[in-house]
Design a protein around this motif. Structure first.
Motif, PDB file in Angstrom:
ATOM      1  N   GLU A   1       0.828  -1.207   0.000  1.00 42.66           N
ATOM      2  CA  GLU A   1       0.000   0.000   0.000  1.00 42.66           C
ATOM      3  C   GLU A   1       0.863   1.258   0.000  1.00 42.66           C
ATOM      4  OE1 GLU A   1      -4.036  -0.272   2.345  1.00 42.66           O
ATOM      5  OE2 GLU A   1      -2.461  -1.167   3.549  1.00 42.66           O
ATOM      6  N   THR A   2       1.839   1.258   0.894  1.00 40.80           N
ATOM      7  CA  THR A   2       2.708   2.428   1.016  1.00 40.80           C
ATOM      8  C   THR A   2       3.439   2.729  -0.288  1.00 40.80           C
ATOM      9  OG1 THR A   2       3.034   2.001   3.372  1.00 40.80           O
ATOM     10  CG2 THR A   2       4.655   3.394   2.282  1.00 40.80           C
ATOM     11  N   CYS A   3       3.943   1.688  -0.919  1.00 39.20           N
ATOM     12  CA  CYS A   3       4.791   1.879  -2.095  1.00 39.20           C
ATOM     13  C   CYS A   3       4.003   2.112  -3.379  1.00 39.20           C
ATOM     14  CB  CYS A   3       5.714   0.678  -2.270  1.00 39.20           C
ATOM     15  SG  CYS A   3       6.926   0.491  -0.924  1.00 39.20           S
ATOM     16  N   THR A   4       2.786   1.593  -3.462  1.00 39.67           N
ATOM     17  CA  THR A   4       2.000   1.751  -4.691  1.00 39.67           C
ATOM     18  C   THR A   4       0.978   2.875  -4.598  1.00 39.67           C
ATOM     19  OG1 THR A   4       0.304   0.169  -3.994  1.00 39.67           O
ATOM     20  CG2 THR A   4       2.203  -0.705  -5.215  1.00 39.67           C
ATOM     21  N   GLY A   5       0.634   3.289  -3.384  1.00 37.24           N
ATOM     22  CA  GLY A   5      -0.411   4.288  -3.216  1.00 37.24           C
ATOM     23  C   GLY A   5      -1.816   3.725  -3.281  1.00 37.24           C
ATOM     24  N   ILE A   6      -1.964   2.404  -3.362  1.00 41.77           N
ATOM     25  CA  ILE A   6      -3.294   1.779  -3.401  1.00 41.77           C
ATOM     26  C   ILE A   6      -3.748   1.512  -1.964  1.00 41.77           C
ATOM     27  CG2 ILE A   6      -4.648  -0.202  -4.156  1.00 41.77           C
ATOM     28  CD1 ILE A   6      -2.615  -0.586  -6.421  1.00 41.77           C
ATOM     29  N   GLU A   7      -4.879   2.069  -1.598  1.00 44.02           N
ATOM     30  CA  GLU A   7      -5.446   1.822  -0.276  1.00 44.02           C
ATOM     31  C   GLU A   7      -6.351   0.592  -0.344  1.00 44.02           C
ATOM     32  OE1 GLU A   7      -8.689   3.810   2.739  1.00 44.02           O
ATOM     33  OE2 GLU A   7      -7.455   5.141   1.504  1.00 44.02           O
TER      34      GLU A   7
END
Length: 452
Positions: A76-82
């Motif tokens: 999540e942190t690295c891709t920006g997908i929540e």
């Protein structure tokens, strides 16, 4: 960015959000700023997204759900997908209704190939992307890929796995009383009778309650005995209905299991009489072992999580620990190793890049090692290092799954049509434990098998 923990998604809201969600690829600056000390190298291949979110639903709850959410926090942190996850014991019963109404989550973690087939036949599933399929071809056996395939279309990669047919016990009790690990089914019967004759407690403790799925742990017993008594070919014929459900071979397996589950001398240690199996939750069914109120409990490798229901570590799973387990033995000591097992499959209900990015990650060796390292589960992903598992038993379980000499068969009820494997078979177990005749139960289940 908020690192998501599992929260309740409201299905109609999810559906509305899915319509208006716009995916925007970003330069990576946002993800880089929020990654902090996270090493984003392993996640670069999935891309970066601005404002993207993915909802996931499944049956996984409590501590296991917390660990599942933790397994994708760096992603999540690295891709920006929540990612928002909701676990529910009613997921299996509700997901087809939600899908038909357009209110399903973006991803559903389906624990049954039979249910996957039902959802695919309804036209609700999105086929897996090339990235997911490439991972499966690299890290999974053809059999596992087939479990995620329906009518020639590949829909989902496997996720976690389990080995069923473990018999949990207390190593200290076995040492103190001189009990030997049985090497054959006859020796298991003899051990059970010895414990019963000693009169301190009933040998077995059993929990079959699981909400709308009550009865499923009993199907695992039947499947183990079918595989061991009659071998993998007959097992396959039974699962695919090449032989009817009321075949004498199936009756033989039921009657063999009935020597334990329908016998007041054998169950239900620390809980009550035979009838209490139906009301005792499967999650707590084995816990009387910890109090010396029973000696044996039949349940899958995933049951390791339940020995510490408060999330502590006071009860260790090891050959010299608080509890350990041996596999339900074969008919003959020199028979090839044959095991039943299960797994989950993340199917997609929404066609979007961020959804497939999540599914691709979940099919990777990176995710599998991350999740196994957090404890309590195993995976049949061949890229998993067995030593990442959280216990001696789970290391052994992964090695069994990765051994090409192992005869593995997926949980039979999970492969059967939903009308049987997720309905009449479960209900039949309840009727059978409640006193109904074996043949009548089998005839009823056979009559429920779909004609096409």
């Amino acid at each position: 960015m908020r690192l998501s923990r599992h929260r309740r998604w409201v299905a109609p809201v999810v559906a509305a959000a899915a319509v208006g969600l716009t995916l925007t690829a970003c330069t990576g600056d946002i993800a880089d700023q929020e990654a902090g000390d996270v090493d984003c190298g392993p996640y670069e291949e999935y891309g970066t997204f601005d404002g993207a979110s993915v909802t996931i639903g499944g049956t996984i709850q409590d501590l296991e759900a917390d660990r599942l959410v933790e397994s994708w926090s760096d992603f999540e942190t690295c891709t920006g997908i929540e990612i928002d996850y909701q676990g529910s014991s009613e997921f299996e019963a509700q997901i087809a209704v939600l899908a038909e109404g357009g209110n399903a989550p973006d991803i559903g973690i389906v624990p049954q190939p039979g249910l996957l087939g039902r959802l695919a036949a309804g036209g609700w599933l999105i086929p897996a992307s090339q990235g997911v399929e490439d991972n499966v071809d690299k890290w999974w056996s053809e059999d596992w890929k087939n479990y995620g395939t329906y009518d020639g279309t590949f829909y989902a990669a496997p996720l976690m796995a389990s080995i069923k047919g473990y018999v949990w016990y207390s190593p200290s009790e076995f040492e103190e009383k001189g009990y030997e690990i049985p090497k054959t089914l006859d020796e298991l019967t003899a051990l059970s009778q010895q414990i019963a004759d000693e009169g301190d407690h009933k040998p077995w403790c059993v929990g079959l309650e699981s909400g709308e799925a009550t009865g499923w742990p009993g199907t695992d017993w039947i499947e183990d005995w079918m595989l061991r008594l009659h071998g993998p070919d007959v097992y396959d014929q039974w699962v695919t209905h090449e032989i009817p459900f009321n075949d004498p071979k199936v009756a033989e397996a039921f009657d063999a299991v009935g020597e334990y589950l329908k016998n007041d001398d054998m169950v239900n240690g620390g809980i009550g009489d035979v009838s209490t199996q139906i009301t005792e939750a499967f999650q707590t069914g084995g816990l009387p072992i910890l109090d010396g109120e029973c000696s044996l409990h039949h349940q899958a490798s995933f049951y390791e999580t339940f020995w510490n229901p408060e999330g502590g570590d006071e009860n260790t799973v090891a050959s010299d620990g608080t509890v350990f387990a041996f596999l339900t033995p074969p008919v003959n000591a020199d028979d090839p190793l044959s095991v039943t097992g299960g797994g989950e499959f993340p199917v997609a209900f929404r066609d979007a890049e961020e959804v497939e990015a999540v599914r691709t990650y979940l099919s990777s060796d990176t995710w599998a090692n991350n999740r196994v390292s957090l404890g309590g589960v195993i995976s049949a992903n061949t890229g998993v290092d067995p030593q990442n598992a959280s216990s001696e038993l789970l290391v052994q379980s992964i090695e069994i799954l990765q051994d090409p000499e192992t005869t593995f068969r997926f949980d039979g009820s999970d492969l059967m049509p939903g009308a049987v494997g997720a309905d009449s078979f479960w209900k039949g177990i309840v009727s059978w434990i409640s006193g109904e005749d074996t043949q009548k139960v089998l005839d009823t289940i056979e009559a429920s098998w779909p004609s096409n």
